[in-house]
Design a protein around this motif. Sequence first.
Motif, PDB file in Angstrom:
ATOM      1  N   VAL A 310       0.839  -1.196   0.000  1.00 49.26           N
ATOM      2  CA  VAL A 310       0.000   0.000   0.000  1.00 49.26           C
ATOM      3  C   VAL A 310       0.872   1.245   0.000  1.00 49.26           C
ATOM      4  O   VAL A 310       0.642   2.197  -0.761  1.00 49.26           O
ATOM      5  N   GLN A 311       1.875   1.260   0.841  1.00 47.98           N
ATOM      6  CA  GLN A 311       2.759   2.424   0.926  1.00 47.98           C
ATOM      7  C   GLN A 311       3.504   2.647  -0.393  1.00 47.98           C
ATOM      8  O   GLN A 311       3.663   3.796  -0.832  1.00 47.98           O
ATOM      9  N   GLN A 312       3.937   1.560  -1.010  1.00 48.67           N
ATOM     10  CA  GLN A 312       4.641   1.688  -2.294  1.00 48.67           C
ATOM     11  C   GLN A 312       3.706   2.232  -3.367  1.00 48.67           C
ATOM     12  O   GLN A 312       4.077   3.128  -4.140  1.00 48.67           O
ATOM     13  N   VAL A 313       2.505   1.685  -3.421  1.00 51.57           N
ATOM     14  CA  VAL A 313       1.525   2.131  -4.419  1.00 51.57           C
ATOM     15  C   VAL A 313       1.182   3.605  -4.204  1.00 51.57           C
ATOM     16  O   VAL A 313       1.136   4.402  -5.154  1.00 51.57           O
ATOM     17  N   ALA A 314       0.932   3.985  -2.944  1.00 58.10           N
ATOM     18  CA  ALA A 314       0.569   5.365  -2.651  1.00 58.10           C
ATOM     19  C   ALA A 314       1.692   6.328  -3.028  1.00 58.10           C
ATOM     20  O   ALA A 314       1.448   7.406  -3.595  1.00 58.10           O
ATOM     21  N   THR A 315       2.917   5.928  -2.733  1.00 55.68           N
ATOM     22  CA  THR A 315       4.067   6.784  -3.049  1.00 55.68           C
ATOM     23  C   THR A 315       4.206   6.980  -4.553  1.00 55.68           C
ATOM     24  O   THR A 315       4.421   8.102  -5.034  1.00 55.68           O
ATOM     25  N   GLU A 316       4.070   5.884  -5.305  1.00 57.75           N
ATOM     26  CA  GLU A 316       4.215   5.977  -6.757  1.00 57.75           C
ATOM     27  C   GLU A 316       3.042   6.702  -7.404  1.00 57.75           C
ATOM     28  O   GLU A 316       3.211   7.393  -8.419  1.00 57.75           O
ATOM     29  N   ALA A 317       1.864   6.570  -6.811  1.00 61.35           N
ATOM     30  CA  ALA A 317       0.683   7.208  -7.397  1.00 61.35           C
ATOM     31  C   ALA A 317       0.592   8.693  -7.063  1.00 61.35           C
ATOM     32  O   ALA A 317       0.163   9.500  -7.894  1.00 61.35           O
ATOM     33  N   PHE A 318       0.978   9.064  -5.822  1.00 61.00           N
ATOM     34  CA  PHE A 318       0.723  10.428  -5.353  1.00 61.00           C
ATOM     35  C   PHE A 318       1.976  11.172  -4.889  1.00 61.00           C
ATOM     36  O   PHE A 318       1.887  12.357  -4.563  1.00 61.00           O
ATOM     37  N   GLU A 379      -8.540   6.035  -6.503  1.00 60.28           N
ATOM     38  CA  GLU A 379      -7.353   5.565  -7.217  1.00 60.28           C
ATOM     39  C   GLU A 379      -6.552   4.574  -6.381  1.00 60.28           C
ATOM     40  O   GLU A 379      -6.020   3.601  -6.913  1.00 60.28           O
ATOM     41  N   LEU A 380      -6.486   4.809  -5.061  1.00 63.77           N
ATOM     42  CA  LEU A 380      -5.743   3.878  -4.209  1.00 63.77           C
ATOM     43  C   LEU A 380      -6.369   2.491  -4.239  1.00 63.77           C
ATOM     44  O   LEU A 380      -5.658   1.480  -4.319  1.00 63.77           O
ATOM     45  N   TYR A 381      -7.706   2.415  -4.170  1.00 64.83           N
ATOM     46  CA  TYR A 381      -8.391   1.129  -4.322  1.00 64.83           C
ATOM     47  C   TYR A 381      -7.923   0.427  -5.608  1.00 64.83           C
ATOM     48  O   TYR A 381      -7.490  -0.733  -5.590  1.00 64.83           O
ATOM     49  N   ALA A 382      -8.045   1.131  -6.711  1.00 65.63           N
ATOM     50  CA  ALA A 382      -7.799   0.522  -8.020  1.00 65.63           C
ATOM     51  C   ALA A 382      -6.322   0.215  -8.243  1.00 65.63           C
ATOM     52  O   ALA A 382      -5.968  -0.865  -8.735  1.00 65.63           O
ATOM     53  N   GLN A 383      -5.458   1.151  -7.895  1.00 61.42           N
ATOM     54  CA  GLN A 383      -4.025   0.937  -8.112  1.00 61.42           C
ATOM     55  C   GLN A 383      -3.500  -0.191  -7.239  1.00 61.42           C
ATOM     56  O   GLN A 383      -2.617  -0.964  -7.659  1.00 61.42           O
ATOM     57  N   PHE A 384      -4.023  -0.325  -6.023  1.00 54.91           N
ATOM     58  CA  PHE A 384      -3.583  -1.433  -5.171  1.00 54.91           C
ATOM     59  C   PHE A 384      -3.959  -2.768  -5.789  1.00 54.91           C
ATOM     60  O   PHE A 384      -3.154  -3.707  -5.826  1.00 54.91           O
ATOM     61  N   ALA A 385      -5.213  -2.881  -6.262  1.00 55.52           N
ATOM     62  CA  ALA A 385      -5.652  -4.134  -6.876  1.00 55.52           C
ATOM     63  C   ALA A 385      -4.796  -4.462  -8.096  1.00 55.52           C
ATOM     64  O   ALA A 385      -4.384  -5.619  -8.290  1.00 55.52           O
ATOM     65  N   TRP A 386      -4.546  -3.457  -8.928  1.00 49.85           N
ATOM     66  CA  TRP A 386      -3.698  -3.658 -10.118  1.00 49.85           C
ATOM     67  C   TRP A 386      -2.305  -4.123  -9.709  1.00 49.85           C
ATOM     68  O   TRP A 386      -1.775  -5.081 -10.263  1.00 49.85           O
ATOM     69  N   ALA A 387      -1.713  -3.435  -8.740  1.00 48.70           N
ATOM     70  CA  ALA A 387      -0.364  -3.760  -8.310  1.00 48.70           C
ATOM     71  C   ALA A 387      -0.271  -5.154  -7.699  1.00 48.70           C
ATOM     72  O   ALA A 387       0.671  -5.912  -7.971  1.00 48.70           O
TER      73      ALA A 387
END
Length: 391
Positions: A310-318, A379-387
């Motif tokens: 989650v932290q990695q996804v959030a950092t890369e997304a935002f 976006e966090l919901y979707a990007q996490f699932a994708w990742a």
Amino acid sequence: MINQQIKDTVTRDREELIALRRTFHSEPELPWEEVKTTQFICDYLDKLGISYRKTEPTGVIAEIEGQPGGKTVALRGDMDALPVEQLNTHVPYASKVAGKMHACGHDAHTSMLLMAAKALSEVKDGLQGNIRLIFQPAEEIAEGAKAMVEQGAMESVDHVFGIHIWSQMQTHQVSCPPGPSFAAADIFKVHFVGKGGHGAIPEDCIDAAVVASSFVMNVQTVISRTIDPQNAAVLTIGRMDVGTRFNVIAENALIEGTVRTFNQETRDHIEKSIADYAQNVAAMYGATAEVEYIRGTQPVINNEASAMLVQQVATEAFGPDVLYNEKPTMGAEDFSFYLDKAPGSFALVGSGNTEKDTEWSHHHGSFDIDEDALATGAELYAQFAWAYLNQ
């Protein structure tokens, strides 16, 4: 790790996302009454071509199918409101139902998950697996998650992820540290029985008011003197119902309270100690005590690998500045019942903004969210699932 098309979809449809949230907010439904909300979700999923089934009596379980042979990740959003009167009635999306309000952000969770579903449906051919969408009723009474699990929400699920809007954090901030996040929440009830009589003749009576008061004043030592201070625990007496009339010595006293813990051993100890205190206090005065201890939600413990993703996804997304380390709360969340079935994590997305008056406590009649936070959550919901599926 990050899918640009997902980001573009959420950005493109920001106004639609806000409109979804405002629709849910203006038409709140209490636990197990979310009939209109359930139908709205189904109609929206129909437009997206996403298969689903309704659960009983309310709720929806949907499925986005990607490439075969992969894992399944579940995304959960709750949708029930509270029996709270909305105080900030000046907003154009204020509750239309007297005495009912989305005072905890579940309207945001549902709308964010719907927008995430839309974004993911547009990239489903690139998903290495499936996505389970859980639109859950009755979180506020800690019954919905268990019911959804019983109706198959977690069958064949390898991982589960949830989000809660958090007014105590600044808008866009994301917190998902490994370890404890929300506490276990239990309820206890103690019924003391003495001997009633005339208020002028106390020597012939056993005053249940005195017995109950002694219990209330002393039971806190279970926490302060028998629990390791490094093991967080809270014991709160929330209700005390004693007596019938000003000049009648009370024969009955009913006490109700809650216990919050993160540690199972601590939880067991407190349950036993409450019973021991009640019995011993009653015996000291010649009364009797009946104790009922009801275990509610489990603690929400974030899986380390999941939280780090989650932290990695959030950092890369935002960007790196988005991460925030919110301390664990003694509040409760029935998301814990999903974590009993599969590893996962539960993130907080900040929605507090002083300029927009959105820093009110959850469950307050003036609670509101900074709607700029909706895009972050969706976006966090979707990007996490994708990742997770494509890592």
